[in-house]
Scaffold this motif. Structure first.
Motif, PDB file in Angstrom:
ATOM      1  N   MET A  93       0.787  -1.410  -0.026  1.00 34.16           N
ATOM      2  CA  MET A  93      -0.040   0.013  -0.017  1.00 34.16           C
ATOM      3  C   MET A  93       1.011   1.166   0.134  1.00 34.16           C
ATOM      4  O   MET A  93       0.349   2.130  -0.138  1.00 34.16           O
ATOM      5  N   ALA A  94       2.214   1.152   0.263  1.00 37.86           N
ATOM      6  CA  ALA A  94       2.895   2.295   0.563  1.00 37.86           C
ATOM      7  C   ALA A  94       4.511   2.023   0.464  1.00 37.86           C
ATOM      8  O   ALA A  94       4.918   1.036   0.571  1.00 37.86           O
ATOM      9  N   ASP A  95       5.298   2.997   0.282  1.00 35.74           N
ATOM     10  CA  ASP A  95       6.659   2.953  -0.110  1.00 35.74           C
ATOM     11  C   ASP A  95       7.225   2.718   1.595  1.00 35.74           C
ATOM     12  O   ASP A  95       6.398   2.890   2.528  1.00 35.74           O
ATOM     13  N   GLY A  96       8.403   2.122   1.580  1.00 32.61           N
ATOM     14  CA  GLY A  96       8.954   1.684   2.863  1.00 32.61           C
ATOM     15  C   GLY A  96       8.710   2.795   4.104  1.00 32.61           C
ATOM     16  O   GLY A  96       8.782   2.376   5.068  1.00 32.61           O
ATOM     17  N   ARG A  97       9.493   3.854   3.808  1.00 28.34           N
ATOM     18  CA  ARG A  97       9.417   5.203   4.702  1.00 28.34           C
ATOM     19  C   ARG A  97       7.966   5.157   5.289  1.00 28.34           C
ATOM     20  O   ARG A  97       7.797   5.634   6.360  1.00 28.34           O
ATOM     21  N   THR A  98       7.033   5.410   4.265  1.00 26.42           N
ATOM     22  CA  THR A  98       5.577   5.614   4.840  1.00 26.42           C
ATOM     23  C   THR A  98       5.249   4.393   5.717  1.00 26.42           C
ATOM     24  O   THR A  98       4.378   4.532   6.634  1.00 26.42           O
ATOM     25  N   VAL A  99       5.538   3.252   5.161  1.00 31.78           N
ATOM     26  CA  VAL A  99       4.976   1.894   5.955  1.00 31.78           C
ATOM     27  C   VAL A  99       5.668   2.279   7.519  1.00 31.78           C
ATOM     28  O   VAL A  99       4.790   1.950   8.593  1.00 31.78           O
ATOM     29  N   LEU A 100       6.815   2.563   7.587  1.00 36.47           N
ATOM     30  CA  LEU A 100       7.294   2.586   9.023  1.00 36.47           C
ATOM     31  C   LEU A 100       6.634   3.738   9.748  1.00 36.47           C
ATOM     32  O   LEU A 100       6.741   3.828  11.075  1.00 36.47           O
ATOM     33  N   ASP A 101       6.540   4.845   8.950  1.00 41.42           N
ATOM     34  CA  ASP A 101       6.058   6.159   9.691  1.00 41.42           C
ATOM     35  C   ASP A 101       4.598   5.837  10.336  1.00 41.42           C
ATOM     36  O   ASP A 101       4.302   6.324  11.294  1.00 41.42           O
ATOM     37  N   VAL A 102       3.776   5.183   9.445  1.00 41.28           N
ATOM     38  CA  VAL A 102       2.279   4.946   9.857  1.00 41.28           C
ATOM     39  C   VAL A 102       2.318   3.797  10.778  1.00 41.28           C
ATOM     40  O   VAL A 102       1.628   3.812  12.004  1.00 41.28           O
ATOM     41  N   ASP A 103       2.944   2.722  10.698  1.00 43.61           N
ATOM     42  CA  ASP A 103       2.697   1.520  11.243  1.00 43.61           C
ATOM     43  C   ASP A 103       3.431   1.698  12.936  1.00 43.61           C
ATOM     44  O   ASP A 103       3.031   1.267  13.688  1.00 43.61           O
ATOM     45  N   LEU A 104       4.731   2.173  12.818  1.00 42.33           N
ATOM     46  CA  LEU A 104       5.413   2.037  13.948  1.00 42.33           C
ATOM     47  C   LEU A 104       5.336   3.655  14.685  1.00 42.33           C
ATOM     48  O   LEU A 104       4.749   3.948  15.827  1.00 42.33           O
ATOM     49  N   VAL A 105       5.680   4.719  13.917  1.00 46.83           N
ATOM     50  CA  VAL A 105       5.960   6.087  14.610  1.00 46.83           C
ATOM     51  C   VAL A 105       4.331   6.594  14.749  1.00 46.83           C
ATOM     52  O   VAL A 105       4.231   7.019  15.733  1.00 46.83           O
ATOM     53  N   GLY A 106       3.500   6.058  13.907  1.00 50.46           N
ATOM     54  CA  GLY A 106       2.095   6.539  14.119  1.00 50.46           C
ATOM     55  C   GLY A 106       1.643   6.005  15.581  1.00 50.46           C
ATOM     56  O   GLY A 106       1.059   6.475  16.368  1.00 50.46           O
ATOM     57  N   SER A 107       2.016   4.484  15.561  1.00 47.10           N
ATOM     58  CA  SER A 107       1.588   3.994  16.803  1.00 47.10           C
ATOM     59  C   SER A 107       2.163   4.427  18.321  1.00 47.10           C
ATOM     60  O   SER A 107       1.602   4.673  19.128  1.00 47.10           O
ATOM     61  N   ALA A 108       3.431   5.100  18.060  1.00 46.64           N
ATOM     62  CA  ALA A 108       4.162   5.605  19.300  1.00 46.64           C
ATOM     63  C   ALA A 108       3.410   7.088  19.276  1.00 46.64           C
ATOM     64  O   ALA A 108       3.223   7.501  20.702  1.00 46.64           O
ATOM     65  N   ARG A 109       3.184   7.774  18.346  1.00 47.12           N
ATOM     66  CA  ARG A 109       2.323   9.060  18.579  1.00 47.12           C
ATOM     67  C   ARG A 109       1.089   8.899  19.509  1.00 47.12           C
ATOM     68  O   ARG A 109       0.824   9.505  20.135  1.00 47.12           O
ATOM     69  N   VAL A 110       0.369   7.815  18.812  1.00 44.20           N
ATOM     70  CA  VAL A 110      -0.981   7.545  19.461  1.00 44.20           C
ATOM     71  C   VAL A 110      -0.850   7.193  20.939  1.00 44.20           C
ATOM     72  O   VAL A 110      -1.487   7.841  21.927  1.00 44.20           O
ATOM     73  N   MET A 111       0.200   6.277  21.364  1.00 42.47           N
ATOM     74  CA  MET A 111       0.219   5.749  22.729  1.00 42.47           C
ATOM     75  C   MET A 111       0.771   7.000  23.318  1.00 42.47           C
ATOM     76  O   MET A 111       0.533   7.137  24.586  1.00 42.47           O
ATOM     77  N   ASP A 112       1.512   7.859  22.860  1.00 39.73           N
ATOM     78  CA  ASP A 112       2.184   8.956  23.685  1.00 39.73           C
ATOM     79  C   ASP A 112       1.101   9.903  24.255  1.00 39.73           C
ATOM     80  O   ASP A 112       0.800  10.541  25.256  1.00 39.73           O
ATOM     81  N   ALA A 113       0.149  10.222  23.085  1.00 37.85           N
ATOM     82  CA  ALA A 113      -1.201  11.131  23.360  1.00 37.85           C
ATOM     83  C   ALA A 113      -1.992  10.440  24.291  1.00 37.85           C
ATOM     84  O   ALA A 113      -2.801  11.329  25.126  1.00 37.85           O
ATOM     85  N   MET A 114      -2.037   9.274  24.404  1.00 39.98           N
ATOM     86  CA  MET A 114      -3.065   8.580  25.099  1.00 39.98           C
ATOM     87  C   MET A 114      -2.844   8.320  26.498  1.00 39.98           C
ATOM     88  O   MET A 114      -3.506   8.279  27.557  1.00 39.98           O
ATOM     89  N   GLN A 115      -1.445   8.255  26.691  1.00 38.91           N
ATOM     90  CA  GLN A 115      -0.954   7.999  28.075  1.00 38.91           C
ATOM     91  C   GLN A 115      -1.362   8.905  29.228  1.00 38.91           C
ATOM     92  O   GLN A 115      -1.624   8.360  30.524  1.00 38.91           O
ATOM     93  N   PRO A 116      -1.724  10.080  29.061  1.00 40.72           N
ATOM     94  CA  PRO A 116      -2.257  11.044  30.037  1.00 40.72           C
ATOM     95  C   PRO A 116      -3.563  10.738  30.531  1.00 40.72           C
ATOM     96  O   PRO A 116      -4.084  11.001  31.767  1.00 40.72           O
ATOM     97  N   LEU A 117      -4.414  10.008  29.512  1.00 42.81           N
ATOM     98  CA  LEU A 117      -5.807   9.659  29.972  1.00 42.81           C
ATOM     99  C   LEU A 117      -5.674   8.468  30.702  1.00 42.81           C
ATOM    100  O   LEU A 117      -6.856   7.876  31.259  1.00 42.81           O
TER     101      LEU A 117
END
Length: 252
Positions: A93-117
């Motif tokens: 569905m995407a190039d390698g950099r996008t896969v890493l950005d969405v699937d891992l970096v995106g996951s880290a962003r979401v978890m980082d934002a949720m932690q205070p909740l």
């Protein structure tokens, strides 16, 4: 803010995300999250027709500001109880950099934002993959623990010694997701929450069928899978993952 329980499902317009939303229907307010606004609206209509209490939020997990706004929006709705993070892209569905950005970096962003909740009983379920068990160079694997570094993807490519391709990025992303939930288990646990990763195999979703059509190794992987369902192209069902997620998000 109310005392309504809120369950967040990212990638809610996809096959796995929709199945997870259906499995959680009736527990509280479902906050459906996806990057595709039209498909998100269709998911909302479907779940409302089935009697679920639904809200939606368009969010691109590669945009830090959008992820932060998502977390702030949860505060206004109720009490954060659960996250099923299915948002992701496959190698086809995407190039390698996008896969890493969405699937891992995106996951880290979401978890980082949720932690205070996070509070007592909160749980986050992230979608890993059987791909996370592939061999990874130790020098590269160490880098996966800091996905929010601005130079993260460049450093990974430098350690690999070649430009990221989709399949390599997918393996690294899913290994990084497993390491992410392991790292966050203690911080979330100190607030009464839990972090979990599920590693699906060959699941019969549109994304899975795209991989089947384009990846030559897929038929061999299906042949090596002991349990098969003749009525579908791939052995696993979205409901298999949804049922596991619903259990993990429960008081059980």
């Amino acid at each position: 803010m109310t005392d309504e329980d809120v369950y967040v499902i990212t990638g809610a317009a996809g096959g796995m995300g929709m199945a997870c939303a259906e499995a959680l229907s009736g527990r509280g307010t479902l906050l459906l999250v996806d990057v595709n606004a039209d498909d998100l609206a269709a998911s909302e209509r479907h779940l409302r027709a089935a009697g679920a209490t639904v809200l939606t939020a368009r969010c691109d997990v590669t945009a830090s500001a959008e992820v932060f706004d998502l977390a702030e929006g949860i505060r206004a709705v109720g009490v954060f109880r659960g996250l099923v993070h299915t948002a992701g892209v496959s190698p086809e569905m995407a190039d390698g950099r996008t896969v890493l950005d969405v699937d891992l970096v995106g996951s880290a962003r979401v978890m980082d934002a949720m932690q205070p909740l996070v509070g007592r009983g909160s749980c986050a379920v992230l979608i890993g993959s059987i791909a996370s068990y592939a061999d990874v160079l130790p020098a590269v694997e160490t880098l996966l623990d800091e996905p929010l570094r601005p130079s993260f993807i460049d450093e990974v490519e430098a350690a690999l010694g070649f430009e990221l391709d989709g399949p390599t990025a997918y393996v690294l992303a899913k290994r990084g997701v497993v390491r992410l939930v392991e790292r966050l288990a203690a911080p979330w646990g100190s607030r009464g929450g839990r972090t979990v990763a599920i590693a699906p195999g060959l699941i019969d979703t549109p994304m899975g069928r795209l991989e089947l059509a384009r990846q030559p190794i897929m038929p061999a992987m299906i042949a090596a899978t002991p349990i098969k369902r003749p009525e579908q192209q791939l052995p696993g069902r979205p409901i298999d993952i949804a049922a596991a997620s619903a259990f993990l998000l429960s008081s059980d």
